[in-house]
Design a protein around this motif. Structure first.
Motif, PDB file in Angstrom:
ATOM      1  N   ASP A   1      -8.852   1.909   5.950  1.00  0.00           N
ATOM      2  CA  ASP A   1      -9.152   3.341   5.875  1.00  0.00           C
ATOM      3  C   ASP A   1      -8.481   4.011   4.683  1.00  0.00           C
ATOM      4  O   ASP A   1      -8.793   5.169   4.365  1.00  0.00           O
ATOM      5  CB  ASP A   1      -8.740   4.041   7.165  1.00  0.00           C
ATOM      6  N   ARG A   2      -7.593   3.305   3.986  1.00  0.00           N
ATOM      7  CA  ARG A   2      -6.936   3.861   2.802  1.00  0.00           C
ATOM      8  C   ARG A   2      -7.649   3.478   1.510  1.00  0.00           C
ATOM      9  O   ARG A   2      -7.246   3.887   0.429  1.00  0.00           O
ATOM     10  CB  ARG A   2      -5.488   3.360   2.709  1.00  0.00           C
ATOM     11  N   THR A   9      -8.117   8.376  -0.552  1.00  0.00           N
ATOM     12  CA  THR A   9      -8.124   6.914  -0.569  1.00  0.00           C
ATOM     13  C   THR A   9      -7.715   6.395  -1.953  1.00  0.00           C
ATOM     14  O   THR A   9      -7.661   7.148  -2.929  1.00  0.00           O
ATOM     15  CB  THR A   9      -9.509   6.377  -0.207  1.00  0.00           C
ATOM     16  N   VAL A  34      -5.357  -1.635   6.555  1.00  0.00           N
ATOM     17  CA  VAL A  34      -5.323  -0.463   5.669  1.00  0.00           C
ATOM     18  C   VAL A  34      -6.695  -0.146   5.090  1.00  0.00           C
ATOM     19  O   VAL A  34      -6.805   0.545   4.084  1.00  0.00           O
ATOM     20  CB  VAL A  34      -4.301  -0.675   4.524  1.00  0.00           C
ATOM     21  N   TYR A  67       0.830  -1.209   0.000  1.00  0.00           N
ATOM     22  CA  TYR A  67       0.000   0.000   0.000  1.00  0.00           C
ATOM     23  C   TYR A  67       0.868   1.263   0.000  1.00  0.00           C
ATOM     24  O   TYR A  67       1.978   1.263   0.541  1.00  0.00           O
ATOM     25  CB  TYR A  67      -0.929   0.006   1.216  1.00  0.00           C
ATOM     26  N   THR A  91      -1.072   9.363   2.402  1.00  0.00           N
ATOM     27  CA  THR A  91      -2.535   9.441   2.352  1.00  0.00           C
ATOM     28  C   THR A  91      -3.024  10.851   2.033  1.00  0.00           C
ATOM     29  O   THR A  91      -4.221  11.122   2.105  1.00  0.00           O
ATOM     30  CB  THR A  91      -3.140   8.990   3.689  1.00  0.00           C
TER      31      THR A  91
END
Length: 308
Positions: free
Chosen positions: A166-167, A101, A164, A93, A97
């Motif tokens: 929330d990404r 997203t 991850v 990932y 950020t």
């Protein structure tokens, strides 16, 4: 090299674009207005690169999409094999950020192979602005449809339970897979039309026709003796619905196992396809449509090419 960019009637999305272009042309050259039905409101144009909220990273170049690493720094997280629904794996990932997203991609290995056979794709795609999950399957002998279900489970895990989550934008998801994992990619894309993109790599499946709504890039290998292009990748592509956004890319002189090793051609067109359909990023149109010119690494390229 064969280049086939047969025009086709677009789906609803492309019909909206055509209508917008027609209206603009009439206004520009006729000086008048364009009549619509009495109750029809103007339809929005396709988003441009300037107003696309999903655009990530700088303007692409040939060098940038062929590079071993892209714009974003990447970290990784290991997922235990004890997870439910698939065999665990590795999540790659972007660490940044600040741009929002990202779309997410789950990747399946082929028959008897482990996720390590596809691990080269993880950081290569993630550094271009995606969350990438290279998975292990429950057993190395799982058949394509099982691999497809496991890919769907892996995406669900990414969105709901991963470190991850929330990404990730849960509305921008895609699948890739090699060999039986490629067949599983097609099966899962047929099962879940909400996916944004699918990329089977030298895919193998006894089923040759899939009723897809998901934009699909089929990658075959000219000298594949396991999943011969004449009986697998080409029928997969040709039997897809005529209104689908689709392309077929054939690796010149390559074997069935080409996707198991770092491959610039696979990476370049996979990045472009994911950017175009997961991120709606129009900046990548030019790498896909009308397709590659003379290229010693590509023996065949076909596309419905709706992006002009």
């Amino acid at each position: 090299m064969r280049i086939d960019t047969t025009p086709r009637p677009g789906g609803a999305r492309w019909a909206r674009v055509a209508g917008t272009l027609l209206a603009a042309t009439a206004l520009a050259f006729g000086g008048g207005t364009v009549a619509t039905s009495a109750h029809a409101a103007p339809l929005p144009a396709e988003p441009t690169a300037q107003d696309n909220p999903y655009e990530r990273g700088p303007d692409p170049t040939e060098d940038s999409i062929e590079a071993v690493r892209g714009h974003f720094d990447v970290d990784e997280d290991n997922v235990s094999s004890l997870v439910s629904g698939f065999g665990g794996g590795t999540i790659y990932y972007p660490t940044d950020t600040s741009e929002g997203t990202f779309g997410a991609v789950a990747v399946s290995p082929g028959y008897t192979a482990s996720e390590s056979s596809m691990s080269w794709l993880g950081p290569r795609l993630a550094s271009q602005g995606f969350v990438v999950f290279t998975i292990d399957t429950n057993t190395r002998y799982d058949q394509p449809n099982s691999r497809g279900r496991q890919l769907e489970n892996a995406l669900e895990y990414l969105v709901d339970d991963s470190s991850v989550s929330d990404r990730i934008d849960p509305d921008r998801l895609a699948l890739m897979g090699h060999s039986m994992g490629g067949g599983g990619t097609l099966a899962a894309a047929e099962d879940d039309p909400s996916l944004q993109a699918a990329i089977p790599l030298t895919g193998w499946h006894t089923q040759k026709t899939f009723d897809l709504e998901v934009p699909t890039l089929v990658v075959g290998a000219e000298d594949d003796s396991v999943a011969r292009v004449a009986t697998h990748s080409i029928p997969f592509y040709e039997n897809m619905p005529g209104g689908l956004d689709k392309a077929y890319l054939e690796l010149d002189g390559a074997s069935h196992f080409a996707p198991n090793f770092s491959n610039t051609t696979i990476a370049k067109y996979s990045i472009s396809w994911l950017k175009r359909f997961v991120d709606d990023d129009l900046r990548y149109d030019r790498f896909l449509c009308p397709g590659p010119g003379f290229d010693l690494d590509i023996s065949d390229y076909r596309s419905t090419c709706p992006y002009n």
